[in-house]
Design a protein around this motif. Structure first.
Motif, short mmCIF file in Angstrom:
data_model
loop_
_atom_site.label_atom_id
_atom_site.label_comp_id
_atom_site.label_asym_id
_atom_site.label_seq_id
_atom_site.Cartn_x
_atom_site.Cartn_y
_atom_site.Cartn_z
N TRP A 84 -6.49 -2.70 13.38
CA TRP A 84 -7.44 -3.04 12.31
C TRP A 84 -8.86 -2.63 12.62
O TRP A 84 -9.73 -2.72 11.77
N ASP A 85 -9.10 -2.13 13.85
CA ASP A 85 -10.43 -1.57 14.17
C ASP A 85 -10.59 -0.16 13.61
O ASP A 85 -11.70 0.33 13.47
N HIS A 86 -9.44 0.53 13.35
CA HIS A 86 -9.56 1.95 12.95
C HIS A 86 -8.53 2.39 11.90
O HIS A 86 -8.64 3.47 11.36
N PHE A 87 -7.48 1.58 11.67
CA PHE A 87 -6.46 1.88 10.66
C PHE A 87 -5.66 3.15 10.96
O PHE A 87 -5.12 3.77 10.04
N VAL A 139 4.79 1.27 6.93
CA VAL A 139 3.86 0.19 7.31
C VAL A 139 3.08 0.71 8.53
O VAL A 139 3.51 0.53 9.67
N PRO A 140 1.96 1.39 8.28
CA PRO A 140 1.29 2.08 9.40
C PRO A 140 1.04 1.18 10.62
O PRO A 140 1.24 1.62 11.75
N HIS A 141 0.63 -0.09 10.39
CA HIS A 141 0.28 -0.89 11.57
C HIS A 141 1.51 -1.38 12.32
O HIS A 141 1.38 -1.89 13.44
N PHE A 142 2.69 -1.23 11.73
CA PHE A 142 3.95 -1.46 12.45
C PHE A 142 4.47 -0.14 13.04
O PHE A 142 4.88 -0.07 14.19
N PRO A 264 -9.30 -3.26 2.08
CA PRO A 264 -8.79 -2.21 2.99
C PRO A 264 -7.52 -2.69 3.70
O PRO A 264 -7.50 -3.76 4.29
N GLY A 265 -6.47 -1.91 3.60
CA GLY A 265 -5.21 -2.28 4.25
C GLY A 265 -4.28 -3.09 3.37
O GLY A 265 -3.18 -3.47 3.81
N ALA A 266 -4.65 -3.35 2.10
CA ALA A 266 -3.79 -4.16 1.21
C ALA A 266 -2.44 -3.47 1.00
O ALA A 266 -1.39 -4.14 0.94
N ASP A 267 -2.45 -2.13 0.92
CA ASP A 267 -1.17 -1.42 0.72
C ASP A 267 -0.28 -1.55 1.95
O ASP A 267 0.94 -1.80 1.83
N ILE A 269 -0.35 -4.01 4.19
CA ILE A 269 0.14 -5.39 4.32
C ILE A 269 1.14 -5.73 3.22
O ILE A 269 2.13 -6.44 3.45
N GLY A 270 0.93 -5.17 2.03
CA GLY A 270 1.92 -5.36 0.96
C GLY A 270 3.27 -4.78 1.37
O GLY A 270 4.33 -5.41 1.19
N ASN A 271 3.26 -3.59 1.95
CA ASN A 271 4.50 -2.98 2.44
C ASN A 271 5.10 -3.83 3.56
O ASN A 271 6.33 -3.99 3.65
N MET A 272 4.23 -4.36 4.42
CA MET A 272 4.72 -5.20 5.52
C MET A 272 5.48 -6.41 4.99
O MET A 272 6.60 -6.71 5.42
#
Ligand SMILES: NC(=O)c1ccc[n+]([C@@H]2O[C@H](COP(=O)([O-])OP(=O)(O)OC[C@H]3O[C@@H](n4cnc5c(N)ncnc54)[C@H](OP(=O)(O)O)[C@@H]3O)[C@@H](O)[C@H]2O)c1
Length: 316
Positions: A84-87, A139-142, A264-267, A269-272
């Motif tokens: 979440w510091d850089h996405f 889910v990019p952050h996963f 920012p990041g709603a898409d 987290i929605g996918n998550m």
């Protein structure tokens, strides 16, 4: 008595790593000593860790040489990245490789990699139920973390993959807690349908990590998932109602409504949430509550966490 084993902790001034440093500081066995890694050893947060007895050293996950120095002589290393510091999932993958190479070079005996599933193993990019993001992720952050799991194996580091869960602190810091609706009534609006979400008090992640280091060899070369409880939206709303002394209803959004919230990041987290819900059995099954309690007997339930934290949850 043997010298304490050094555990080098990435993200030590943050949530997961900080929990591990505090868990080691509280451990009366004397078996471990924390080495807190920070980009700024002089910061207030870093100095607070020094006061707890941690050795504080400089290190940056984007600088492999600094990690090599920070891992030198350590028995264990706790490795985490900061999406979440850089996405950027690609940045996380590169940082994980830096940590794995540094750990290998320093001869670290046990690495814990704080990871999440590569959701594309279950929902390939061709699956249209959720949008593909950043060109190659669901889910990019996963996905970046899950893709990076292989780096630790390829580089040949003795590693435990620690699958974490949704922090209940997201209800404090991430704006996900109950909010007043247009009638002034509190509603929890998560896109989970009737499915269960594994959640955890973030401080418990570090305590579990210490449990994994204690178990040692048995946990090397495998994944272990952790959660404090698996709860539906309705169960979480009922817990909020008990803790706050006012009715909180559960008013689920669809994943698509959530993706369109626009922050920012709603898409992502929605996918998550959609992945968690669609893969509920696998996702909860990978994060057993009793096996988590075996690593950390102080594991909090959601009610216990709420009793301590309810005043910190913004309701407006
Ligand atoms: N929110 C959730 O529900 C949830 C659930 C599961 C997993 N996660 C994952 O957890 C990860 C974040 O972990 P966290 O919550 O423990 O982080 P955090 O509380 O945001 O802590 C970040 C700490 O890491 C350090 N840091 C940042 N960039 C760094 C760098 N380049 N090199 C070295 N240290 C750096 C910073 O310390 P200094 O400034 O002192 O260097 C900071 O204090 C994310 O990747 C997220 O996807 C989140």
């Amino acid at each position: 008595m043997a010298d304490p084993r050094i555990i080098a902790v990435v993200g030590a001034t943050g949530a997961q790593g900080g929990g591990l440093v505090r868990a080691i500081a509280k451990d009366t066995s004397g078996a471990y000593k924390a080495r807190a890694i920070t980009r700024d050893p002089r910061s207030e947060k870093a100095q607070a860790l020094a006061k707890l007895g941690a050795e504080v050293v400089a290190g940056d996950v984007d600088d492999e040489a600094s990690l090599r120095r920070a891992f030198d002589g350590a028995h264990g290393a706790f490795c985490v990245t900061f999406f979440w510091d850089h996405f950027s999932a690609e940045k996380e993958i590169a940082e994980a490789a830096n940590m794995a190479l540094a750990a290998k070079d320093a001869g670290v005996k046990h690495v814990i990699w704080s990871t999440l599933e590569d959701t594309r193993k279950w929902i390939p990019l061709s699956d249209t139920r959720m949008p593909t993001l950043q060109g190659k992720y669901k889910v990019p952050h996963f996905d970046g973390k899950g893709e990076a799991d292989a780096r630790f194996a390829e580089i040949g580091v003795p590693t435990t993959l620690l699958l974490t869960s949704f922090y209940w602190e997201n209800f404090i810091h991430f704006g996900m807690g109950p909010k007043k609706d247009k009638d002034g009534k509190l509603a929890l609006t998560l896109p989970m349908g009737t499915k269960k979400l594994p959640g955890i008090a973030v401080e418990d992640i570090g305590k579990c990590a210490l449990g994994v280091f204690r178990k040692g060899r048995d946990f090397i070369g495998r994944a272990t998932g952790i959660a404090g409880e698996h709860l539906t939206g309705a169960q979480m709303a009922a817990a909020f109602t008990r803790a706050l002394g006012q009715t909180v209803s559960y008013s689920p959004l669809t994943p698509d409504q959530f993706r369109k919230l626009g922050f920012p990041g709603a898409d992502d987290i929605g996918n998550m949430f959609q992945f968690n819900a669609d893969m509920e059995v696998m996702f909860c099954g990978a994060r057993g509550v009793e096996s988590t309690r075996a690593l950390n007997p102080e594991l909090q339930t959601f009610d216990q966490w709420l009793a301590v934290n309810k005043a910190r949850i913004p309701l407006d």
